[in-house]
Write a protein that holds these residues in place. Structure first.
Motif, short mmCIF file in Angstrom:
data_model
loop_
_atom_site.label_atom_id
_atom_site.label_comp_id
_atom_site.label_asym_id
_atom_site.label_seq_id
_atom_site.Cartn_x
_atom_site.Cartn_y
_atom_site.Cartn_z
N LYS A 60 -42.83 -49.49 -80.19
CA LYS A 60 -41.40 -49.27 -80.40
C LYS A 60 -40.55 -50.38 -79.82
CE LYS A 60 -41.35 -44.40 -81.29
NZ LYS A 60 -40.53 -43.18 -81.28
N SER B 81 -32.54 -48.92 -79.00
CA SER B 81 -33.59 -48.73 -78.00
C SER B 81 -33.91 -47.26 -77.76
CB SER B 81 -33.17 -49.35 -76.67
OG SER B 81 -32.11 -48.61 -76.11
N GLU B 82 -32.94 -46.40 -78.03
CA GLU B 82 -33.09 -44.97 -77.69
C GLU B 82 -33.32 -44.78 -76.20
OE1 GLU B 82 -36.14 -43.56 -80.39
OE2 GLU B 82 -34.61 -43.11 -81.89
N PHE B 83 -32.89 -45.76 -75.43
CA PHE B 83 -32.94 -45.61 -73.98
C PHE B 83 -31.58 -45.17 -73.46
CE2 PHE B 83 -36.37 -49.07 -73.51
CZ PHE B 83 -37.36 -48.12 -73.41
N LEU C 263 -33.21 -34.64 -68.58
CA LEU C 263 -34.50 -35.05 -69.13
C LEU C 263 -34.97 -34.08 -70.21
CD1 LEU C 263 -36.36 -36.10 -65.85
CD2 LEU C 263 -35.17 -37.57 -67.48
N TYR D 274 -34.66 -34.36 -74.12
CA TYR D 274 -35.48 -35.24 -74.95
C TYR D 274 -35.92 -34.56 -76.24
CZ TYR D 274 -39.47 -37.77 -76.76
OH TYR D 274 -40.34 -38.41 -77.59
N ASN E 269 -34.19 -36.96 -78.47
CA ASN E 269 -35.14 -38.07 -78.51
C ASN E 269 -34.78 -39.32 -77.72
OD1 ASN E 269 -37.35 -37.09 -80.12
ND2 ASN E 269 -37.57 -39.24 -80.68
N LYS F 51 -34.91 -41.56 -74.55
CA LYS F 51 -35.80 -41.73 -73.42
C LYS F 51 -34.95 -42.12 -72.21
CE LYS F 51 -37.40 -42.98 -76.75
NZ LYS F 51 -37.26 -42.43 -78.14
N PHE F 52 -35.33 -41.64 -71.05
CA PHE F 52 -34.48 -41.85 -69.89
C PHE F 52 -35.11 -42.77 -68.85
CE2 PHE F 52 -33.14 -37.84 -71.74
CZ PHE F 52 -31.78 -38.04 -71.86
N LEU F 53 -34.35 -43.76 -68.47
CA LEU F 53 -34.75 -44.64 -67.37
C LEU F 53 -33.94 -44.22 -66.15
CD1 LEU F 53 -34.83 -48.00 -69.33
CD2 LEU F 53 -36.72 -47.08 -67.98
#
Lengths: 344, 344
Positions: free
Chosen positions: B53, B63-65, B86, B89, B93, B95-97
DNA sequence: TTGTAAGCGTTATCAC
DNA sequence: GTGATAACGCTTACAA
C-alpha cells in the motif's frame, strides 16, 4: 499559498545540484562540503520543503513501521504496555501502527494483512487471538508479550516467581490458611505460573491451602457478584488468619471492599495480596500489597528482541533465529497495607 | 521459500493481462468480467501476492493514515479515548500512527513533522502542548479533543452542563453547603466550565458555596497528601450536610477513602460527586456518583469532523472550512452510592 | 473491457 | 564530492 509539493527535483534545480546530492544531504551529509550543506539547507528552507518518507520507503524498503496488536486498552495493564512501547520512539525511531484486537481471528488476520501491506518491519503482539504458530508463518520479526509463544520470540513476567513471592509473604505473615482466587486459566497461558507458584510454596511450607477458580463473567458487576459469593463462603470458614492471593488487583480490591463494608476496616485475620500493581491497588481504601510486573523492563526486552530480528532482516542474507528467544522478567513485591510489614 | 516480492508485473505476466488490469482488480473490480476476476484471484493466490500500500500511496496520494498525539495513556481517560479512536478502524479504515506527547513543544514538533513526512491525511490532538494556532498553521485537517481549540475544529464535553448537573444533584440532596475542589485551572481550558457551572448553580439556588483550588503536585501521593489537608479542613466545618463536587473521580476517591478510614462508612452529612466516570468511580468502596463524559460520542464526532476535512482535501479544488467547527457533547450524570437516590 | 506509458518522490548503482 | 539513470510498486490519463 497553495504551494505545490516541493521535491528533491525542485531543490536540485534551485541549487544546481543533482537529486542525488540532495538525497545525500539527508542520508550522508558528511559526504558534502559544509558550504554545500548550507546551500541546500537554505534552499530547503526557502522553498518550504517537506520530507516524504513514503517515497523513501518505496526506494529503500525500510519503513520503520512496527505493528502492534493489543486486545484492548481498557485495562490499565495493556494501556501501560502500549504507553511504554510508544515511548520507545525517542530511542529507536520506530513508528507504531496500533490495532485493537477483536478477539476475532478473522478480523485480526485482516489487521495483520493491513500491517503487512504497509510494510511493517516487525510486529508486537499482546492479544491472544492468533496462535504463535500462525504468527510465525508470516515470516516477519515478531515478539509477543505475556502470552502463548511457542513459535515466536517472547517476553513474559516470571509468573511462577510472582506466585512464590506472594505466597511466601502470606506465610511470613503467619497466615494459617492460604487461598488463591483466580479465573479459569488454561495451563499454557503464562499467568498459569502464578497458580503453580502458589501451590508449590504452600506444599513446601506445609500450609493448608485452597485454590478457588471461577468464571467471573464478562463485566465488572458480574465479577463483583461472584467475588461476593466467594467472600461469604470464606467468611464461614471461621476466624483463623487467612492469606489470600488474588490473580489481580481488581479482584483483590473487590474483596477488600466487601471486607470494609462489613467490618469498617481491615481486620487482622485477613491478609491480601494482588497482582499487577495497577492503579486500583494504590487507590484502594487500604492500599493493596501486590506483585508488580516490570512493564518498562518487559518492553525494553521486547524491543531488543524485535530489533535483533529486524536488523537481521536488513542483511543481504538474513539468517533467521534458529529458535525463538524467550525472556522472563522478575516481578516485584510491593508491600502496602493489606499485609503485615515484613522484610523478606 | 525465500520468495522474492511478487508485484503487479508478475501477476500481469502470469495472467497475460496488463498491470493496469491487475490494479483495476483491486480498485474497481466491477470493470472486469467475473471470469477474469477469478483468473486474477487465482494467480494472486498461486504466486502468493502481498499488497504494497505504500507504493499505492506514492502513486495516488491517499495514505489513509491519521496521526494521533495523546499526552499519555496512563490516565484512563486518554486510554479510553485512544481505544475508541483506534476502534473506528473497522468503520473508516484509517490507520493510526500514535505518538505520546512529552509536554515538550520541541519534541511534539518533531512528532508532527514525522507524521507529515508519512503523509498523514489528518491529525487528532489530545495533548495540550501545541497551541491551536500552531496546529492550524500546518494546513492539514485537525481535530482536537477537550482542549484549547480556537483555530481548529474540536470536540469537547459540555463541561458547564456537567458542573450544573453535579451541583443541582447536590442541592436536591439538600446539602446546605456546597464545595468544589479542583486543581488550578486556567480559564481557557474547557474543563474550566465545570467551575463556572458549579458557581452559577450555587448562586442561582442561593446556596452557600466555596471553591477550593490547589496545586496537587505531580504524583498520586502528593495528591493524597493535599486532599488529606483539605479533608481535615472540611471536617472542622461542623456537621452541616456538605455537598462536594470534585474535578475528577480520583480526587473524589481519595477524599472518600479519608472519610472511610475515619468513619468506617460514608456518613450522611457527606455527599460527593466526581467527574469522568473512570474505573475508580465504580471500583471505590462506595461506588462514586459521577459525571460521565460520553467518550464514544465524542470520538464519533471527532472522526466526523476530521473526515469532513479530509474529504475536502481530496477534491480538485479543496475549499477549507471558512471557520473551525466546534462540537460539544453533553455529559451524563451517573448516580451511585455517594449521593442520595434522586430523580432529576 | 483492456492496454500503454508517464508519473509519484525517493534511493541505489555505477560512473566520473 | 558529485551526477545520470534505473529502480521501488502502484495509479491514472489517454487510447483502443
Amino acid at each position: 499559498m497553495s504551494r505545490k509539493k516541493v521535491t528533491f527535483a525542485d531543490i536540485a534545480e534551485y541549487t544546481n545540484f543533482s537529486k542525488t546530492t540532495i538525497s545525500r544531504y539527508f542520508n550522508n551529509p558528511d559526504s558534502l562540503t559544509i558550504e554545500n550543506q548550507e546551500k541546500i539547507a537554505q534552499a530547503l528552507d526557502e522553498l518550504g520543503y517537506q520530507e516524504n518518507k513514503l517515497a523513501r520507503v518505496l526506494a529503500n524498503g525500510k519503513s520503520e513501521f512496527v505493528g502492534i496488536i493489543v486486545p484492548n486498552i481498557y485495562l490499565h495493564y495493556y494501556a501501560e504496555m502500549l504507553n511504554q512501547i510508544l515511548s520507545t520512539y525517542g530511542e529507536h525511531n520506530y513508528k507504531f501502527l496500533v490495532f485493537i484486537g477483536d478477539n476475532d481471528k478473522k478480523i485480526e488476520q485482516t489487521y495483520i494483512n493491513e500491517l503487512l501491506a504497509y510494510k511493517i518491519e516487525g510486529l508486537i503482539v499482546l492479544s491472544h487471538t492468533t496462535t504463535s504458530e500462525e504468527l510465525a508463518s508470516y515470516q516477519i520479526p515478531v515478539v509477543t508479550i505475556e502470552r502463548e509463544s511457542a513459535h515466536v520470540c517472547s517476553v513474559c513476567t516470571d509468573n511462577y516467581l510472582g506466585g512464590v513471592q506472594a505466597t511466601s509473604l502470606l506465610i511470613k505473615n503467619n497466615c494459617s490458611r492460604l487461598i488463591h482466587i483466580n479465573s479459569n486459566t488454561p495451563e499454557y497461558v503464562p499467568a498459569y505460573g502464578r497458580i503453580r507458584g502458589f501451590e508449590d510454596t504452600c506444599k513446601t511450607s506445609n500450609v493448608p491451602y485452597e485454590i478457588i477458580t471461577a468464571d467471573f463473567g464478562p463485566t465488572y458487576d458480574s465479577t463483583v457478584e461472584h467475588i461476593g459469593r466467594i467472600f461469604n463462603r470464606i467468611e464461614q470458614m471461621g476466624d483463623e488468619k487467612k492469606g489470600i492471593f488474588f490473580a489481580n488487583d481488581t479482584y483483590t480490591n473487590i474483596f477488600l471492599n466487601f471486607i470494609i463494608r462489613k467490618y469498617g476496616s481491615l481486620p487482622p485475620h485477613y491478609r491480601l495480596v494482588g497482582f499487577d500493581n495497577s492503579p486500583i491497588a494504590s487507590e484502594a481504601v487500604f492500599p493493596i500489597t501486590t506483585i508488580g510486573q516490570q512493564i518498562e523492563t518487559m518492553v525494553r526486552n521486547a524491543m531488543e528482541l524485535l530489533i535483533l530480528q529486524m536488523n537481521e532482516m536488513k542483511k543481504r542474507v538474513p539468517k533467521p533465529l534458529s529458535a525463538p528467544i524467550h525472556r522472563q522478567v522478575a516481578p516485584v513485591l510491593i508491600q502496602r497495607d493489606t499485609t503485615d510489614p515484613c522484610t523478606m
